[in-house]
Design a protein around this motif. Structure first.
Motif, mmCIF file in Angstrom:
data_model
loop_
_atom_site.group_PDB
_atom_site.id
_atom_site.type_symbol
_atom_site.label_atom_id
_atom_site.label_comp_id
_atom_site.label_asym_id
_atom_site.label_seq_id
_atom_site.Cartn_x
_atom_site.Cartn_y
_atom_site.Cartn_z
ATOM 1 N N GLY A 1 10.199 0.166 -0.308
ATOM 2 C CA GLY A 1 9.413 0.418 0.913
ATOM 3 C C GLY A 1 10.081 1.629 1.705
ATOM 4 N N LYS A 2 11.364 2.057 1.258
ATOM 5 C CA LYS A 2 12.203 2.919 1.942
ATOM 6 C C LYS A 2 11.348 4.285 2.416
ATOM 7 C CE LYS A 2 15.507 3.308 -1.229
ATOM 8 N NZ LYS A 2 14.766 2.295 -2.288
ATOM 9 N N SER A 3 10.974 4.901 1.429
ATOM 10 C CA SER A 3 9.930 5.985 1.735
ATOM 11 C C SER A 3 8.992 5.771 2.467
ATOM 12 C CB SER A 3 9.538 6.843 0.375
ATOM 13 O OG SER A 3 10.767 7.161 -0.350
ATOM 14 N N THR A 4 8.247 4.811 2.374
ATOM 15 C CA THR A 4 7.178 4.402 3.046
ATOM 16 C C THR A 4 7.400 4.159 4.596
ATOM 17 O OG1 THR A 4 5.974 3.122 1.277
ATOM 18 C CG2 THR A 4 5.012 2.850 3.455
ATOM 19 N N GLY B 1 11.176 1.077 -4.931
ATOM 20 C CA GLY B 1 9.726 0.479 -4.619
ATOM 21 C C GLY B 1 10.073 -0.780 -3.607
ATOM 22 N N ARG C 1 -4.162 -1.263 -4.968
ATOM 23 C CA ARG C 1 -3.997 -0.594 -6.170
ATOM 24 C C ARG C 1 -4.783 -1.399 -7.101
ATOM 25 N NH1 ARG C 1 1.891 -0.987 -7.856
ATOM 26 N NH2 ARG C 1 2.573 0.098 -6.298
#
Ligand SMILES: Nc1ncnc2c1ncn2[C@@H]1O[C@H](COP(=O)(O)OP(=O)(O)O)[C@@H](O)[C@H]1O
Ligand SMILES: [Mg+2]
Length: 236
Positions: A57-60, A55, A27
């Motif tokens: 990292g769950k979705s990642t 934020g 980023r």
């Protein structure tokens, strides 16, 4: 392997083993480490809650497991009975996903969306009744002929969960699947996911709502990309 198939042996052991998963994003000048050496294994028949702040990292992690994103490092091994296949090539009866975005097809009606996994196998007639039963259980049977944009967000979400559960997948990956539900529907959806596990499907469910942890056999927590077993320290 589909638990719905009486011919199949009951699956046992690990659905997958992830070791040392790393995923970073750039980023600007900063590097964000969304996954920091994550180890995780899921056994058939268990419901695992993946918890942690926004934020963390769950979705990642879910995106890497379902093959939508590639990890920078680490290994992901699938049960041989899933053909050792790559996640992004698995069938709906092997791996089903409820993305946070729900991903209903805008041009398909409610029942058509729920039946999508059957359509891809050309088995619509065979699955029409089970799809109707599932929609009734989830309170969306009256919406069978409505397009997603004619449904509330909560109804769309219940459609997305019904689609994922239709073929009783070996593994369900669900990203905040009850984020738009009241406590009554939350219980209905988690009970349905538990029923899948009772038939030896495994569920990994990202949820930031502690009220849902009671439905899990096991909790794993993420913080700053690191995964640890158990509930977060500030909830013990
Ligand atoms: N495509 C992306 N590009 C840049 N940063 C990302 C991207 N996806 C996720 N991130 C960052 O990675 C971290 C983990 O995000 P995410 O997995 O969405 O967390 P959670 O699902 O727990 O809220 C966050 O800092 C987020 O901003
Ligand atoms: Mg998320």
């Amino acid at each position: 392997m589909n638990p719905g198939n009486a011919q199949s042996p009951v699956p046992t052991g690990a659905v997958f083993r992830a070791r040392g998963l790393v995923k970073s994003y750039q980023r600007g000048a900063d590097t964000v480490t969304a996954l920091d050496r994550v180890d995780l294994q899921l056994e058939y028949g268990e419901v695992v809650a993946l918890v942690g702040p926004s934020g963390s990292g769950k979705s990642t992690l879910l995106n890497v497991l379902c093959g939508w994103e590639r990890p920078d490092a680490g290994t992901l091994d699938w049960d041989d009975d899933l053909g050792g296949a790559r996640a992004d090539r698995m069938r709906w009866d092997q791996l089903a996903v409820v993305p946070q975005s729900l991903a209903l097809l805008a041009e398909l009606q409610g029942a058509e969306n729920v039946l999508l996994p059957a359509r891809t196998r050309k088995q619509i007639a065979q699955w029409t009744q089970p799809a109707g039963d599932l929609m009734e259980r989830f309170g969306i049977d009256q919406l069978a002929k409505r397009l997603p944009d004619q449904m509330s967000l909560g109804e769309q979400q219940r459609c997305s969960v019904a689609r994922a559960l239709l073929l009783s997948p070996n593994l369900l990956l669900a990203d905040e699947p009850t984020a738009h539900q009241d406590s009554g529907w939350t219980e209905v959806l988690f009970t349905a996911m538990r029923d899948l596990a009772a038939h030896h499907g495994a569920c990994l469910i990202a949820t930031h709502n502690p009220a849902t942890w009671q439905y899990a056999d096991r909790i794993v927590s993420m913080a700053d990309g690191r995964l640890t077993e158990g509930a977060p320290a500030d909830h013990i």
